[in-house]
Design an enzyme around this catalytic site. Sequence first.
Site, short mmCIF file in Angstrom:
data_model
loop_
_atom_site.label_atom_id
_atom_site.label_comp_id
_atom_site.label_asym_id
_atom_site.label_seq_id
_atom_site.Cartn_x
_atom_site.Cartn_y
_atom_site.Cartn_z
CG HIS A 265 -6.12 -30.20 27.77
ND1 HIS A 265 -7.33 -29.67 28.15
CD2 HIS A 265 -5.26 -29.15 27.78
CE1 HIS A 265 -7.20 -28.37 28.36
NE2 HIS A 265 -5.95 -28.04 28.16
CG ASP B 119 -10.15 -31.38 28.94
OD1 ASP B 119 -9.19 -32.18 29.01
OD2 ASP B 119 -9.99 -30.15 28.81
CB SER C 95 -5.77 -25.74 30.67
OG SER C 95 -6.03 -25.21 29.40
#
Length: 499
Positions: free
Chosen positions: A133, A164, A241
């Site tokens: 993402h 992911d 992230s």
Amino acid sequence: MDRLSVRRLFSLGAVAAAGVTLGVVLTGGLGITPRGDAQRVEAPAAAAAPATARMEFPDFASLADRIVPSVISVYTTDIVSGQELRRFHRNMDPFEFFFGPNIAPRDDTPRQRQGAGSGFFISADGLALTNNHVVENADKIHVQLANDDRRLKATIVGRDPATDIALIKVEGGPFAPLALGDSDALRVGEWVMAVGNPLNMDHTVTVGVVSAKGRSLGLSEVTASFENFIQTDAAINLGNSGGPLVNLRGEVVGINSAINAAGQNLGFAVPINVAKQILPQLQSSGRVVRGYLGVMVRNIDERTQKAFNLANREGAFVDDLEKEGPAEKAGLKAGDVIVAVNGEKVSETRQLISKVSSLPPGSKVKIDALRDGKTRSFTVTLAERKAGSVPAETTGDVDATGAGKLGLEIADLTPRTRRSFELGPEVSGVLVTQVEPLSAAAEAGLRRGDLITEVNGREIRSVEDFTGAVKGLKSGSYTRMYVYRPQFDRGSYVIVEVP
């Protein structure tokens, strides 16, 4: 001194000597005087106070020195319309990374949207892992190393939305890669360190412990089947992230991926073993191809165990099957409990998904499943798993006895309701027209518009069939109903506790 005085003095001395001798014998015999040769005994030293145990903490500073040079800040640019940019800022998703305080334009002129995340090197030639993402919509990617003002170009090598995870290649080098550890060996309570680029504050270090393992968050339909997060209280914020979660040996055990913005220090990381499993495919073909069984499964709870008379809760319960999918073609049915794949035991749904997904499409696998208390074997030819695959006005007499006891109102299917729900002639059952709040049916999850096609293994074609199937059910027993939801074109078992 006269003779009498001498005699008296001698007598007193003899008595005294005898008394001393008797005293020595008595005390020695009673153990008061220790036996052995006469020797000089040193006075005992005063007892030392017990030492207080020193609290030893890990050397986080040295660990950070080793890890930080291998962590990168990832900056992305993508082109979006003004409408898309406004929609993004209005509905900020905590799963997304930090994008900055840009003010959305009021027209549809294309604009650049900036993004920021994290990553880390896994090879000296510039291969790095991050989150899907972070880079999935990026038109341009640049990365920055610690204590380096340069921004190096990077390109996407491969992406896997289901886990992911993304693999990128950074220009330049050589770089300092991190060692990949074993996330399966992690223990709850073990120290971990997170490094990343939270809120554009690059190369931030936070520490904490592993709070839990095997978390499923339901972030999206694409990731739901593969979610197996490590939970940690090492502070993770928007922008972390893609950064590494490392153990005290400096090995990467997770990829920081998500936060729960409603709580404090609730961070989640993808286990590094998941990445290690798919890395070869990402590097060779840029995507991950997985085997697909075509079943919707769930773990077995107490209700399901009692309703199906299962000896234990081990296995993956088949709620529904894809029509004409691999499992259905092989003979599996809803209500089966898959307990083994190619002879390897399956204790829960995640194990089944992992085992099947690790096999290439076209593979023939042996599936062992429980049905009616007996184990049956099926040979299934796996298909390819697609991204995201998972799994009215009515008339008629309303039953107020058996169904009413459960908190349901039901009706027969009519031509009109069939048209409303686009149901073909092959579909049978009774339609739920009302569910009483706080009833047994409501607690089990039944809702208006559901189609009940089976009760305790008995096919239901009419209200009369349903009434007969639930009549005489004992209070406290569990009833299994197979429910089809036309709006989703999907069915599952619902377990109702009889009040």
